[in-house]
Design an enzyme around this catalytic site. Structure first.
Site, PDB file in Angstrom:
ATOM      1  N   GLU A   1     -18.861  -5.118  10.959  1.00  0.00           N
ATOM      2  CA  GLU A   1     -19.811  -4.337  11.744  1.00  0.00           C
ATOM      3  C   GLU A   1     -20.814  -5.212  12.486  1.00  0.00           C
ATOM      4  OE1 GLU A   1     -18.303  -1.884   8.309  1.00  0.00           O
ATOM      5  OE2 GLU A   1     -19.205  -3.888   8.492  1.00  0.00           O
TER       6      GLU A   1
ATOM      7  N   LYS B   1       0.843  -1.183   0.000  1.00  0.00           N
ATOM      8  CA  LYS B   1       0.000   0.000   0.000  1.00  0.00           C
ATOM      9  C   LYS B   1       0.888   1.247   0.000  1.00  0.00           C
ATOM     10  CE  LYS B   1      -4.190   1.714   2.254  1.00  0.00           C
ATOM     11  NZ  LYS B   1      -5.212   1.403   3.265  1.00  0.00           N
TER      12      LYS B   1
ATOM     13  N   ARG C   1     -25.074  -1.809   8.098  1.00  0.00           N
ATOM     14  CA  ARG C   1     -24.712  -3.187   7.752  1.00  0.00           C
ATOM     15  C   ARG C   1     -24.976  -4.149   8.903  1.00  0.00           C
ATOM     16  NH1 ARG C   1     -19.018  -3.220   4.664  1.00  0.00           N
ATOM     17  NH2 ARG C   1     -20.050  -4.957   3.654  1.00  0.00           N
TER      18      ARG C   1
END
Length: 637
Positions: A369, A283, A397
């Site tokens: 979540e 990344k 969610r």
């Protein structure tokens, strides 16, 4: 602007496919430079895109997009993809009004096969597309690119479990950009991976399985385990094999000498089932400030390309998020039962501040979540005080868990709902539009909305002391209003609103930060000689029944204002007034809410203009209703 002669020759992926493989490293170099320069102007997500430059080039080079479908999980990986698919001329409009979305968006381009701004959806969507392809007897490839933490969500594994059982042809690229599973090791590893992705090994594997099918059960089981562990030792693919995927990995996601032959082997394979190609990427790759940053420049403001220094805020006023984090820390210093929970967003929710002080009471559960909510319910059941720190749009969610695991059992989980209302550049996928509605429908739930940072502190204080039922308090993204903050001992009386300004003709009943717009509108009404009351409701549930009914009886017009969808605060007030017969006595009532359409990215102020929830809209609504009432009164006389 960077010099990009080779990239300049590419408008669409078919132009890319005309190049030689030996040209691809230069294309990647120029693409990376273009990406850095563009995001330095617009701000947005940078680190994830830098990490998939080579992978993006390889995929568009080998696959016949858009006939072959690429589904990018969490669309912030997709900036390089956008540049290569006819949108380079608009790349500096990212996340701006009328510009490109910061995520994949079906209405934006035929190359965006599926819209994605929340994570871990790509495998499910890809499987649906693969099944549709099979039903239509088409032969195109479907490729999901999942990563940047998205494999921490259960939905990804649910999809893999289903895909493995169905044996539909599907290619999943695991973009492992934090080296969390297994890094590549040397040239022999690269050679082995190429070998195991090739036709020879696939053929041998099929022969091996066919032979084992004729063996007695005991020998068949041992033979299967031998083949599995042989591949597991070589490439660590046992887990994915168990889920029914043919595992290929790990490979260096920045090395075209690995990417091109391996992805070509997978593309051309006759194996009629799902593949998982495990690519290790870095990344922030190729930009030193990003590589050296702890978050790899995941999300950035505008920045200087040379130094990497981001444009800093020009205000000293703290953000709502910082006020939340700092206040929770103060409470935790006095109460060792307080727990902070986040779902992969520690800095975005202020939990990073808490974690530095109380690492054993801080939990980042990953992009999960649903688990976060039920995990908190378990803690609450054992006498702890969990604060689930979460964006409004992400709490959606886990709604079943909020209902079933928290509300029905009346467990005192505290929901700190960040990014409430319209938030700007991330657009409709991240707008906190629905939480008032979906939480206020639940019995026994306390729902609060802060009008400023001082009210937020009071709501946190209040939540700490609610030990018999669930509660939530919502607050927006961005800076507060610069008001003085109260102590952590100042709490609110449950269900009690606050009269900010007293009048007698029009009553503006506000929930949340539109209070400040209501006060502006009220001043303009006063200038016109119309006496106006402004109330900060504070609570969407329970309502301040006594004050609302009194206001309805003593004003000609009552208007509710909220930063949420239909079915929320205004609907509950209307129900209260209806049940008490207030409408039978001539009250003029209106409810100002978010409109019944998704509002595209822009500055929050302009988005609220579109929503018609700024002071000028409140003024106009108030005048229209009040003056129409005056005409009715005169006509009756």
């Amino acid at each position: 602007m960077p010099t990009t002669p080779l990239l300049d020759s590419i408008k669409y992926p078919e132009d890319l496919r005309k190049l030689k493989v030996s040209d691809l490293p230069q294309i990647a170099k120029e693409l990376r430079e273009e990406l850095i320069d563009a995001v330095s102007v617009t701000g947005g997500h940078l680190g994830a895109g830098l990490g998939v430059v080579e992978l993006t080039v390889a995929l568009h080079y080998l696959f016949d997009t858009p006939q072959d479908k690429l589904i990018w999980d969490v669309g912030h990986q997709s900036y390089p993809h956008k540049i290569l698919t006819g949108r380079r001329d608009k790349i500096r409009t990212l996340r701006k009004s009328g510009g490109l979305s910061g995520f994949t968006k079906r209405s934006e381009s035929v190359y965006d096969a599926f819209g994605a701004a929340h994570s871990s959806t790509s495998i499910s969507a890809s499987l649906g597309m693969a099944v549709a392809r099979d039903l239509d007897k088409r032969t195109n490839n479907v490729v999901a690119i999942i990563g940047d933490g998205a494999m921490s969500a259960g939905m990804a594994y649910e999809a893999m479990n289903n895909a493995g059982a169905m044996q539909s042809r599907l290619i999943v690229i695991l973009n492992d950009n934090d080296m969390s599973i297994a890094p590549p090791v040397g040239a022999m590893r690269s050679y082995l991976v190429k070998l195991l992705s090739g036709k020879t090994y696939l053929g041998l594997r099929g022969i091996f399985k066919k032979i084992s099918s004729y063996l007695p059960r005991s020998l068949k089981t041992r033979a299967g385990r031998f083949e599995e562990y042989f591949r597991g030792l070589a490439i660590g693919g046992t887990l994915f094999d168990e889920l029914g995927f043919y595992y290929v990995g790990t490979i260096d996601g920045h090395d075209f000498n690995q990417l091109i032959p391996i992805l070509k082997n997978v593309r051309d394979s006759k194996y009629n089932g799902p593949f998982l190609v495990h690519a290790i990427t870095k990344k922030g790759k190729g930009y030193i400030p990003a590589e050296n940053s702890s978050d790899k420049y995941h999300g950035v403001n505008k920045f200087d390309v040379i130094t990497g220094k981001q444009v800093a805020s020009t205000t000293n006023v703290p953000t709502f998020t910082k006020v939340y984090g700092d206040t929770l820390v103060k409470h935790a210093e006095a109460d060792n039962k307080i727990i902070a929970i986040t779902a992969a967003m520690p800095s975005g929710t202020g939990v990073d501040v808490f974690d530095k002080k109380f690492p054993k009471r801080s939990f980042d559960v990953g992009i999960a979540e649903q688990h976060a909510v039920t995990f908190a319910a378990g803690l609450a059941g054992e006498g702890y005080k969990p604060f689930v720190s979460i964006y409004s749009t992400f709490l959606q969610r886990a709604y079943d868990q909020v209902v079933h695991d928290v509300a029905i059992q009346s467990l005192p989980v505290r929901f700190a709902i960040d990014r409430a209302g319209l938030i700007g550049a991330d657009g409709p996928t991240h707008a906190g539009s629905f939480d008032i509605t979906y939480l206020s429908t639940l019995p026994n739930f306390i729902v609060m909305a802060a009008s400023d940072e001082a009210e937020l502190v009071k709501m946190i204080n209040t939540a700490v002391n609610i030990n018999d039922k669930p509660c939530a308090f919502r607050y927006p993204r961005g800076n507060g209003y610069g008001v003085d903050l109260p102590s952590i001992n100042e709490i609110l009386k449950i269900g009690k609103a606050n009269v900010v300004k007293q009048g007698n003709k029009i009553c503006l009943l506000s929930l949340g930060t539109r209070l400040h717009e209501c006060l502006k509108a009220a001043q303009q009404l006063e200038n016109k000689g119309i006496s106006t009351t402004v109330i900060d409701a504070r609570f969407a549930k329970p309502l301040d029944v006594k004050l609302i009914l009194e206001s309805a009886r003593t004003h000609e017009v009552l208007i509710t204002i909220e930063e949420g969808s239909v079915g929320g605060f205004g609907s509950h007030v209307a129900q209260l007034l209806s049940e008490n017969g207030i409408f039978d006595k001539g009250l003029k009532f209106r409810s100002m809410i978010l409109p019944d359409f998704f509002i595209d990215q822009d500055s929050p102020e302009k988005m609220y203009d579109v929503a018609e929830l700024n002071s000028n809209h409140i003024l106009k609504k108030s005048l229209d209703v009040f003056l129409s009432n005056q005409k009715i009164v005169k006509s009756v006389k």
